[in-house]
Every structure is written in structure tokens, then in C-alpha cells.
Design a protein around this motif. Structure first.
Motif, PDB file in Angstrom:
ATOM      1  N   THR A 164     -30.279 -52.687  93.691  1.00  0.00           N
ATOM      2  CA  THR A 164     -30.018 -53.728  94.685  1.00  0.00           C
ATOM      3  C   THR A 164     -29.642 -53.108  96.022  1.00  0.00           C
ATOM      4  O   THR A 164     -30.145 -53.527  97.072  1.00  0.00           O
ATOM      5  CB  THR A 164     -28.877 -54.645  94.199  1.00  0.00           C
ATOM      6  OG1 THR A 164     -29.220 -55.163  92.915  1.00  0.00           O
ATOM      7  CG2 THR A 164     -28.648 -55.784  95.155  1.00  0.00           C
TER       8      THR A 164
ATOM      9  N   LEU B  16     -31.120 -51.556 101.641  1.00  0.00           N
ATOM     10  CA  LEU B  16     -31.347 -50.498 102.627  1.00  0.00           C
ATOM     11  C   LEU B  16     -32.778 -50.503 103.139  1.00  0.00           C
ATOM     12  O   LEU B  16     -33.017 -50.322 104.338  1.00  0.00           O
ATOM     13  CB  LEU B  16     -31.005 -49.134 102.034  1.00  0.00           C
ATOM     14  CG  LEU B  16     -29.528 -48.798 101.922  1.00  0.00           C
ATOM     15  CD1 LEU B  16     -29.350 -47.416 101.294  1.00  0.00           C
ATOM     16  CD2 LEU B  16     -28.855 -48.847 103.271  1.00  0.00           C
ATOM     17  N   LEU B  17     -33.743 -50.721 102.253  1.00  0.00           N
ATOM     18  CA  LEU B  17     -35.144 -50.776 102.670  1.00  0.00           C
ATOM     19  C   LEU B  17     -35.400 -51.957 103.605  1.00  0.00           C
ATOM     20  O   LEU B  17     -36.115 -51.828 104.602  1.00  0.00           O
ATOM     21  CB  LEU B  17     -36.058 -50.861 101.450  1.00  0.00           C
ATOM     22  CG  LEU B  17     -36.232 -49.575 100.663  1.00  0.00           C
ATOM     23  CD1 LEU B  17     -37.014 -49.837  99.379  1.00  0.00           C
ATOM     24  CD2 LEU B  17     -36.926 -48.533 101.510  1.00  0.00           C
ATOM     25  N   VAL B  18     -34.810 -53.104 103.303  1.00  0.00           N
ATOM     26  CA  VAL B  18     -34.984 -54.278 104.161  1.00  0.00           C
ATOM     27  C   VAL B  18     -34.367 -54.033 105.533  1.00  0.00           C
ATOM     28  O   VAL B  18     -34.975 -54.326 106.572  1.00  0.00           O
ATOM     29  CB  VAL B  18     -34.378 -55.530 103.485  1.00  0.00           C
ATOM     30  CG1 VAL B  18     -34.299 -56.700 104.450  1.00  0.00           C
ATOM     31  CG2 VAL B  18     -35.197 -55.913 102.265  1.00  0.00           C
TER      32      VAL B  18
ATOM     33  N   SER C  30     -30.476 -50.175  97.136  1.00  0.00           N
ATOM     34  CA  SER C  30     -31.684 -49.550  97.684  1.00  0.00           C
ATOM     35  C   SER C  30     -32.595 -50.584  98.331  1.00  0.00           C
ATOM     36  O   SER C  30     -33.166 -50.335  99.398  1.00  0.00           O
ATOM     37  CB  SER C  30     -32.450 -48.820  96.583  1.00  0.00           C
ATOM     38  OG  SER C  30     -31.656 -47.818  96.016  1.00  0.00           O
ATOM     39  N   ILE C  31     -32.740 -51.731  97.708  1.00  0.00           N
ATOM     40  CA  ILE C  31     -33.578 -52.791  98.275  1.00  0.00           C
ATOM     41  C   ILE C  31     -32.998 -53.267  99.593  1.00  0.00           C
ATOM     42  O   ILE C  31     -33.725 -53.451 100.572  1.00  0.00           O
ATOM     43  CB  ILE C  31     -33.737 -53.944  97.267  1.00  0.00           C
ATOM     44  CG1 ILE C  31     -34.604 -53.481  96.093  1.00  0.00           C
ATOM     45  CG2 ILE C  31     -34.353 -55.170  97.928  1.00  0.00           C
ATOM     46  CD1 ILE C  31     -34.677 -54.457  94.939  1.00  0.00           C
TER      47      ILE C  31
ATOM     48  N   ALA D 276     -33.789 -51.144 106.979  1.00  0.00           N
ATOM     49  CA  ALA D 276     -34.586 -50.128 107.671  1.00  0.00           C
ATOM     50  C   ALA D 276     -35.875 -50.741 108.220  1.00  0.00           C
ATOM     51  O   ALA D 276     -36.282 -50.443 109.347  1.00  0.00           O
ATOM     52  CB  ALA D 276     -34.897 -48.974 106.723  1.00  0.00           C
ATOM     53  N   GLY D 277     -36.509 -51.611 107.459  1.00  0.00           N
ATOM     54  CA  GLY D 277     -37.721 -52.284 107.938  1.00  0.00           C
ATOM     55  C   GLY D 277     -37.448 -53.154 109.146  1.00  0.00           C
ATOM     56  O   GLY D 277     -38.236 -53.180 110.103  1.00  0.00           O
TER      57      GLY D 277
END
Length: 73
Positions: free
Chosen positions: A7, A12-14, A9-10, A16-17
Motif C-alpha cells: 500500500t 508513493l507511485l501515485v 509503495s502504491i 511520484a506520478g
């Protein structure tokens, strides 16, 4: 613990995007409703006159803008 890491990591990816999209588009972040303007509200508070701190801020911004104009000329 693995659910937490996935969760996190997800998220963080959002984030960063979103940051990459903001950097490439050079647009300010704004709400989808267009702010308070469509509701007929011109300012955030109902004060008949701005406070002293805001008056100082606005005067400082006006001086800076005037200085910029003089530097261009």
C-alpha cells in the motif's frame, strides 16, 4: 506487514506520478469546481476591510510589481 509495504509503495507511485505530471505541464494545481467565483463569493472572508497584515502584504507586492516595471523600462 506486506500489505502495508504494498500500500505504501502504491501511494508513493501515485504521488511520484502526480509530481512528474505537475513538473511537465507547468500548470498550477486547482480544484475541479473553479473555486468560489461561480458561487458569487469574491473573497474568502466576510471582512469589510482587509486586516493590517494583508494590507502590508498587498503594498509590498505592489511595490515589487512597480519595481519590476521600472527595471524593464
Amino acid at each position: 506487514m506486506s500489505v502495508f509495504l504494498v500500500t505504501f509503495s502504491i501511494f508513493l507511485l501515485v504521488i511520484a506520478g502526480m509530481a512528474v505530471g505537475y513538473i511537465f505541464q507547468r500548470k498550477s494545481i486547482s480544484g475541479s469546481c473553479g473555486g468560489l467565483g461561480p458561487l458569487g463569493i469574491e473573497k474568502v472572508c466576510n471582512c469589510p476591510e482587509p486586516c493590517d497584515a494583508r494590507k502590508k502584504r498587498e503594498a509590498r507586492a505592489a511595490r515589487a510589481e512597480e519595481w519590476k516595471k521600472n527595471q524593464i523600462l
